[in-house]
Motif scaffolding. Structure first.
Motif, PDB file in Angstrom:
ATOM      1  N   GLY A 159       0.938  -1.261  -0.007  1.00 39.33           N
ATOM      2  CA  GLY A 159       0.079  -0.139   0.053  1.00 39.33           C
ATOM      3  C   GLY A 159       0.884   1.267   0.001  1.00 39.33           C
ATOM      4  O   GLY A 159       1.913   1.417  -0.642  1.00 39.33           O
ATOM      5  N   ILE A 160       0.346   2.096   0.973  1.00 36.62           N
ATOM      6  CA  ILE A 160       0.907   3.619   0.818  1.00 36.62           C
ATOM      7  C   ILE A 160       1.610   3.796   2.091  1.00 36.62           C
ATOM      8  O   ILE A 160       0.964   3.271   3.239  1.00 36.62           O
ATOM      9  N   VAL A 161       2.870   4.208   2.432  1.00 36.04           N
ATOM     10  CA  VAL A 161       3.389   4.767   3.406  1.00 36.04           C
ATOM     11  C   VAL A 161       3.714   6.252   3.676  1.00 36.04           C
ATOM     12  O   VAL A 161       4.158   6.916   2.690  1.00 36.04           O
ATOM     13  N   ASP A 162       2.878   7.033   4.496  1.00 35.11           N
ATOM     14  CA  ASP A 162       2.894   8.474   4.437  1.00 35.11           C
ATOM     15  C   ASP A 162       3.622   8.816   6.055  1.00 35.11           C
ATOM     16  O   ASP A 162       2.791   8.322   7.035  1.00 35.11           O
ATOM     17  N   SER A 163       4.481   9.501   5.831  1.00 33.54           N
ATOM     18  CA  SER A 163       4.970  10.012   7.127  1.00 33.54           C
ATOM     19  C   SER A 163       4.232  11.130   7.973  1.00 33.54           C
ATOM     20  O   SER A 163       4.433  11.098   9.017  1.00 33.54           O
ATOM     21  N   THR A 164       3.343  11.590   7.276  1.00 33.50           N
ATOM     22  CA  THR A 164       2.592  12.671   8.140  1.00 33.50           C
ATOM     23  C   THR A 164       1.483  11.883   8.663  1.00 33.50           C
ATOM     24  O   THR A 164       0.760  12.452   9.596  1.00 33.50           O
ATOM     25  N   GLN A 165       1.278  10.700   8.386  1.00 38.09           N
ATOM     26  CA  GLN A 165       0.063   9.855   9.131  1.00 38.09           C
ATOM     27  C   GLN A 165       0.378   9.127  10.479  1.00 38.09           C
ATOM     28  O   GLN A 165      -0.336   8.734  11.260  1.00 38.09           O
ATOM     29  N   CYS A 166       1.843   8.932  10.579  1.00 40.62           N
ATOM     30  CA  CYS A 166       2.365   8.289  11.670  1.00 40.62           C
ATOM     31  C   CYS A 166       3.805   8.532  11.551  1.00 40.62           C
ATOM     32  O   CYS A 166       4.310   8.666  11.140  1.00 40.62           O
ATOM     33  N   PRO A 223      15.694  12.242   9.196  1.00 42.41           N
ATOM     34  CA  PRO A 223      14.328  12.300  10.116  1.00 42.41           C
ATOM     35  C   PRO A 223      13.792  13.615   9.801  1.00 42.41           C
ATOM     36  O   PRO A 223      12.411  13.785  10.144  1.00 42.41           O
ATOM     37  N   LEU A 224      14.072  14.686   9.235  1.00 42.22           N
ATOM     38  CA  LEU A 224      13.619  15.748   8.838  1.00 42.22           C
ATOM     39  C   LEU A 224      12.732  15.518   7.488  1.00 42.22           C
ATOM     40  O   LEU A 224      11.997  16.685   7.153  1.00 42.22           O
ATOM     41  N   ALA A 225      12.953  14.574   6.743  1.00 41.58           N
ATOM     42  CA  ALA A 225      12.246  14.644   5.645  1.00 41.58           C
ATOM     43  C   ALA A 225      10.957  13.932   5.806  1.00 41.58           C
ATOM     44  O   ALA A 225      10.614  13.034   6.665  1.00 41.58           O
ATOM     45  N   SER A 229       8.945   6.215  -4.257  1.00 36.56           N
ATOM     46  CA  SER A 229       9.160   7.105  -3.010  1.00 36.56           C
ATOM     47  C   SER A 229       9.384   8.375  -3.441  1.00 36.56           C
ATOM     48  O   SER A 229      10.202   8.790  -4.177  1.00 36.56           O
ATOM     49  N   LEU A 230       8.459   9.110  -2.767  1.00 37.98           N
ATOM     50  CA  LEU A 230       8.898  10.728  -3.053  1.00 37.98           C
ATOM     51  C   LEU A 230       9.257  11.325  -1.747  1.00 37.98           C
ATOM     52  O   LEU A 230       8.491  11.216  -0.375  1.00 37.98           O
ATOM     53  N   VAL A 231      10.016  12.450  -1.743  1.00 39.90           N
ATOM     54  CA  VAL A 231      10.475  12.953  -0.648  1.00 39.90           C
ATOM     55  C   VAL A 231      10.121  14.803  -0.753  1.00 39.90           C
ATOM     56  O   VAL A 231      10.414  15.039  -1.681  1.00 39.90           O
ATOM     57  N   ARG A 285       3.372  20.822   3.402  1.00 41.28           N
ATOM     58  CA  ARG A 285       2.171  21.181   2.697  1.00 41.28           C
ATOM     59  C   ARG A 285       2.387  20.360   1.461  1.00 41.28           C
ATOM     60  O   ARG A 285       1.356  20.490   0.533  1.00 41.28           O
ATOM     61  N   GLU A 286       3.413  19.905   0.993  1.00 48.89           N
ATOM     62  CA  GLU A 286       3.423  19.372  -0.436  1.00 48.89           C
ATOM     63  C   GLU A 286       3.054  17.920  -0.246  1.00 48.89           C
ATOM     64  O   GLU A 286       2.768  17.192  -1.225  1.00 48.89           O
ATOM     65  N   VAL A 287       2.899  17.389   0.994  1.00 48.23           N
ATOM     66  CA  VAL A 287       2.593  15.703   0.933  1.00 48.23           C
ATOM     67  C   VAL A 287       1.303  15.366   0.387  1.00 48.23           C
ATOM     68  O   VAL A 287       1.283  14.294  -0.227  1.00 48.23           O
ATOM     69  N   SER A 288       0.167  15.983   0.339  1.00 48.91           N
ATOM     70  CA  SER A 288      -1.017  15.910  -0.056  1.00 48.91           C
ATOM     71  C   SER A 288      -0.960  15.709  -1.769  1.00 48.91           C
ATOM     72  O   SER A 288      -1.583  15.128  -2.317  1.00 48.91           O
ATOM     73  N   THR A 289      -0.079  16.978  -2.016  1.00 55.56           N
ATOM     74  CA  THR A 289       0.038  16.819  -3.508  1.00 55.56           C
ATOM     75  C   THR A 289       0.720  15.640  -4.282  1.00 55.56           C
ATOM     76  O   THR A 289       0.582  15.084  -5.020  1.00 55.56           O
ATOM     77  N   ILE A 290       1.642  15.048  -3.277  1.00 55.36           N
ATOM     78  CA  ILE A 290       2.669  13.747  -3.587  1.00 55.36           C
ATOM     79  C   ILE A 290       1.712  12.613  -3.539  1.00 55.36           C
ATOM     80  O   ILE A 290       1.758  11.915  -4.455  1.00 55.36           O
ATOM     81  N   ARG A 291       0.775  12.735  -2.645  1.00 57.89           N
ATOM     82  CA  ARG A 291      -0.187  11.474  -2.569  1.00 57.89           C
ATOM     83  C   ARG A 291      -0.814  11.394  -3.595  1.00 57.89           C
ATOM     84  O   ARG A 291      -1.274  10.340  -4.095  1.00 57.89           O
ATOM     85  N   LEU A 292      -1.579  12.529  -4.034  1.00 56.66           N
ATOM     86  CA  LEU A 292      -2.489  12.389  -5.223  1.00 56.66           C
ATOM     87  C   LEU A 292      -1.519  12.212  -6.448  1.00 56.66           C
ATOM     88  O   LEU A 292      -1.950  11.279  -7.325  1.00 56.66           O
TER      89      LEU A 292
END
Length: 597
Positions: A354-361, A371-373, A391-393, A398-405
């Motif tokens: 699936g998807i791994v999102d650093s902002t969700q956990c 660790p800053l990424a 994998s996008l970094v 604020r760019e995470v939602s754009t990356i997920r899409l």
């Protein structure tokens, strides 16, 4: 409210037309009345003038006063008088009866020799029509004025003025206008009543249609129109409802199917917009899939995916990995900037499919190095032994939602192109040696055909090396096949370190390797062969073993020795065999005189 405004506008328009008609009618009556009065006055004035002229010729001057009294006695006549000019008064005197100008009108007619008419009075007082005509001297015709008067032709001898009461005409006109207004009011009332009823029946339907279309424009196709009393309104409501029902059903079902088929760029409540956007994206995905069919290998496919990430979503920090869930191996396909995670030892996104999102956990993936990424990793399963992970970094949360899409959108392209990716992977597998990950003999055969097709045009010189380890079978006998396989891998690494990046290394069979040297002259080819042979003077270390083995190398030159690349490989094999016969640990260039094939 719209209906009332429309009706008020219609009432104002009809009233304006009615007022114009009344004004035109009043003006017509007035004009006709004045024309009648003017005609009557002209006739009376002509009679007076002609009668006075006749009696002056006959010498009966006293007739003038009697004539004027008879004219005044006529119905509608107010007053009639005659004015004598100064020239005539000097010649004949003032006369028996006063004949002086009564007012400025008489004097103006005497002065200008033109008839003047005038209307005096108001709506609520007597109205008089006044006509004053000049009596002009002439010497032509039946009357010769110059024979009796001391005047010249064109002089004004006098004025005949008549006043006529036109109250009856005014009253008649007012009565006619009043009747006309009454009739128009009745007609207007009847017309407005019927028009209101007629418009209302259609206006309600039209307003309902407009409201339905307005809701549809906003994406709501569920609004329906109530039936109208009129046949036309009923038909309009029925057909509009039927069309909206079909649109509502079709668009909603199509939207659901489209959402299941493809991940859209953005959510929109308008199903028509959603359908259009979905069709556009499907078209783009299909074009991508069609282009992939034309690609020669999987590397070109990855190049298209990289271009998508760069151009369509403007992303510039990403990694693409190939993972094999069966043997747990990982291969880095592309690193746009730097690899910020320990993906070679396994990937969490691939484990979870699936998807791994650093902002969700927090610490969503423990293998992230920085660790800053902030990062989002998406796994795309292709086939049992192949998963693609992107994998996008970013360092801006604020760019995470754009990356997920972007990753979800990328799935549209990859899922639609799975078959092509699998085919390219199979082609790659057929041409790759699984032990050394080098090209195999099947690939070498395809490469030779390509080189020969280009050689007639480019005339680029190639060197062909066939390399074989001396007494390799003793390694298998002494250490076992597993150690033998590791020696072959080490042998491949050793050869690879001594050739250029543009050269091609192929595992031909067993412990035999072929090297195609690109754009080499004869002396350079021999130097590379010697460098490879000398590199095997150091021991190969496998686990606790240190193994020292030499190699034999056969060399041929293309197109110097032959214009057939396949024949050139046979020449190199023959030179290798000759090296073995001479004891090995050497490199020999093919000589057709000493080494016949």
């Amino acid at each position: 409210m719209k209906k009332e405004k429309t009706f008020i506008t219609l009432v104002i328009s009809i009233l304006a037309v009615m007022i114009i008609l009344v004004a035109v009618l009043a003006a017509t009556f007035r004009y006709m009345g004045l024309q009648s009065a003017e005609s009557k006055a002209n006739l009376a004035a002509q009679i007076v003038r002609e009668s006075l002229t006749s009696h002056m010729i006959s010498g009966s001057a006293d007739y003038q006063n009697e004539l004027l009294k008879q004219i005044d006695a006529l119905e509608g006549m107010k007053r009639t008088w005659v004015v004598r000019s100064e020239n005539l008064s000097r010649q004949y005197g003032k006369g028996i009866h006063p004949q002086e100008p009564v007012d400025d009108i008489d004097r103006a007619v005497l002065r200008e020799a033109k008839s003047i008419e005038n209307i005096s009075g108001s709506l609520f007082s007597d109205t008089l029509y006044r006509l004053s005509i000049p009596y002009i001297a002439t010497e032509k015709g039946k009357i010769d004025c110059l024979s009796c008067h001391n005047s010249k032709v064109g002089d004004v001898l006098g004025v005949v003025s008549i006043e006529i009461e036109i109250n009856d005409l005014k009253v008649t006109g007012l009565i006619a206008v009043a009747i006309a207004i009454s009739v128009l009011l009745l007609l207007t009332f009847y017309l407005l009543k019927n028009v209101r009823r007629f418009i209302a029946s259609y206006k309600e339907t039209l307003d309902a249609v407009a409201l339905t279309m307005e809701n549809a424009e906003r994406g709501d196709y569920s609004h329906r129109i109530d039936s109208s009393e009129t046949l036309d309104g009923y038909n309009a409501a029925m057909w509009t409802n039927a069309v909206m029902e079909k649109l509502d059903t079709t668009l909603n079902e199509s939207g659901k199917k489209m959402a299941a088929l493809i991940r859209l760029d953005q959510y929109n409540t308008n199903p028509l917009y959603t359908l259009q956007m979905g069709v556009d994206q499907l078209y783009e995905v299909e074009r991508f899939r069609t282009e992939i069919e034309k690609d020669q290998n999987l590397e070109e496919v990855y190049g298209r995916i990289i271009a998508l990430l760069r151009t369509r979503w403007n992303l510039n920090n990403f990694n693409i990995l190939e993972l094999n869930p069966l043997d747990k191996t990982t291969h880095v396909v592309h690193t746009e900037k730097s690899l910020l995670c320990d993906a070679l030892s396994g990937c969490r996104a691939d484990h979870t499919s699936g998807i791994v999102d650093s902002t969700q956990c927090e610490v969503a993936c423990p293998k992230m190095i920085d660790p800053l990424a902030h990062y989002v990793c998406q796994s795309y399963p292709i086939v049992d032994d192949l998963d693609i992970v992107v994998s996008l970094v970013t360092y801006d949360v604020r760019e995470v939602s754009t990356i997920r899409l972007a990753l979800e959108q990328l799935g549209n392209y990859i899922n639609a192109s799975k078959l092509q990716i699998i085919n390219k992977k199979l082609q790659q597998t057929v041409r790759i040696d699984p032990m050394t990950q080098l090209y195999n003999r099947a690939y070498l055969e395809e490469l030779t055909k390509l080189i020969m097709a280009q050689s007639t045009r480019t005339m680029i010189p190639y060197g062909i090396l066939m390399i074989d380890m001396d007494q390799f079978h003793l390694i298998n006998q002494s250490y076992g096949n597993a150690i033998g396989d590791e020696v072959i891998k080490a042998m491949a690494r050793n050869i690879h370190e001594n050739i250029r990046q543009g050269d091609i290394l192929v595992r031909y069979s067993g412990d035999t390797f072929a090297v195609i040297l690109y754009d080499y002259e004869e002396n350079d080819v021999h130097e590379v062969a010697e460098a490879i042979r000398v590199s095997f003077k150091k021991k190969i270390r496998i686990n606790t073993y240190a193994i020292l083995k030499t190699v034999s190398i056969g060399v041929s030159l293309f197109p110097l020795q032959t214009h057939d690349m396949i024949e050139g490989i046979e020449y190199a094999k023959r030179a290798l065999l000759e090296t073995k016969h001479q004891g090995g640990n050497a490199s020999l260039v093919y000589d057709n005189k000493r080494m016949p094939v």
